[in-house]
Design a protein around this motif. Structure first.
Motif, PDB file in Angstrom:
ATOM      1  N   ALA A  61       0.845  -1.193   0.000  1.00 27.72           N
ATOM      2  CA  ALA A  61       0.000   0.000   0.000  1.00 27.72           C
ATOM      3  C   ALA A  61       0.883   1.246   0.000  1.00 27.72           C
ATOM      4  CB  ALA A  61      -0.896   0.004   1.228  1.00 27.72           C
ATOM      5  N   PRO A  62       0.440   2.294  -0.639  1.00 35.37           N
ATOM      6  CA  PRO A  62       1.239   3.526  -0.639  1.00 35.37           C
ATOM      7  C   PRO A  62       1.287   4.122   0.768  1.00 35.37           C
ATOM      8  CG  PRO A  62      -0.899   3.907  -1.653  1.00 35.37           C
ATOM      9  CD  PRO A  62      -0.791   2.436  -1.401  1.00 35.37           C
ATOM     10  N   VAL A  63       2.414   4.718   1.096  1.00 37.86           N
ATOM     11  CA  VAL A  63       2.612   5.322   2.408  1.00 37.86           C
ATOM     12  C   VAL A  63       2.010   6.724   2.398  1.00 37.86           C
ATOM     13  CG1 VAL A  63       4.328   6.061   4.088  1.00 37.86           C
ATOM     14  CG2 VAL A  63       4.711   4.001   2.739  1.00 37.86           C
ATOM     15  N   VAL A  64       1.129   6.956   3.354  1.00 38.97           N
ATOM     16  CA  VAL A  64       0.484   8.260   3.467  1.00 38.97           C
ATOM     17  C   VAL A  64       1.066   8.959   4.687  1.00 38.97           C
ATOM     18  CG1 VAL A  64      -1.707   9.454   3.801  1.00 38.97           C
ATOM     19  CG2 VAL A  64      -1.624   7.369   2.442  1.00 38.97           C
TER      20      VAL A  64
END
Length: 163
Positions: A61-64
């Motif tokens: 998952a992309p890091v937010v």
């Protein structure tokens, strides 16, 4: 009594009972043998092997990243410097890094620990200050229970107004 029994136990009755018992035994033996024969005649079960493919790799998952926003804090929640502590004040435990403040039976680091106060817990100052072991000690009491009383160092205390 034996005479009436003798009239019933003659050779014909005994021979008839033996023949009857042999017939019943033969019928029972035939039933058991036929049940055994059916069990053997059943076809063996076939085993099936299902091959399940391994799942595919899931992409990470992309890091937010969140930007912190400044929130105003009330004056009541921020402890004041420990130099303002006096008997009758309410103080709050602060700056222990989550370890809590050890409240001792008597003022001094070698004294037995009676209670460990958690971060942000509020106490009423009952006595002090006492200078022992290079610390300034105050007698603190939980305002809700009279059992939690002990001496704590002022390094981790701050005065709070109207708890």
């Amino acid at each position: 009594m034996f005479s009436s029994l003798r009239s019933w136990l003659n050779i014909k009755v005994l021979l008839g009972a033996i023949i009857f018992a042999v017939c019943i035994f033969a019928i029972l033996l035939a039933i058991l043998w036929s049940a055994k024969a059916e069990a053997i005649s059943q076809a063996p079960a076939t085993a099936f092997l299902n091959i399940i493919e391994a799942p595919t790799e899931t992409p990470p998952a992309p890091v937010v990243t969140q930007t912190p926003t400044a929130e105003p804090t009330s004056v009541q929640d921020v402890p004041l410097p420990s130099g303002n502590i006096a008997i009758g004040d309410y103080v709050q435990v602060a700056g222990t890094g989550g370890d809590g403040l050890r409240l001792h039976v008597t003022a001094g680091v070698s004294s037995e620990v009676h209670y460990i106060a958690i971060e942000s817990e509020v106490f009423l100052v009952r006595d002090g200050p006492i200078n022992a072991d290079d610390y300034i000690w105050w007698l603190l009491q939980d305002p809700y229970t009279e059992n939690e009383v002990g001496w704590g160092v002022s390094n981790y205390l701050g005065v709070v107004q109207n708890p």
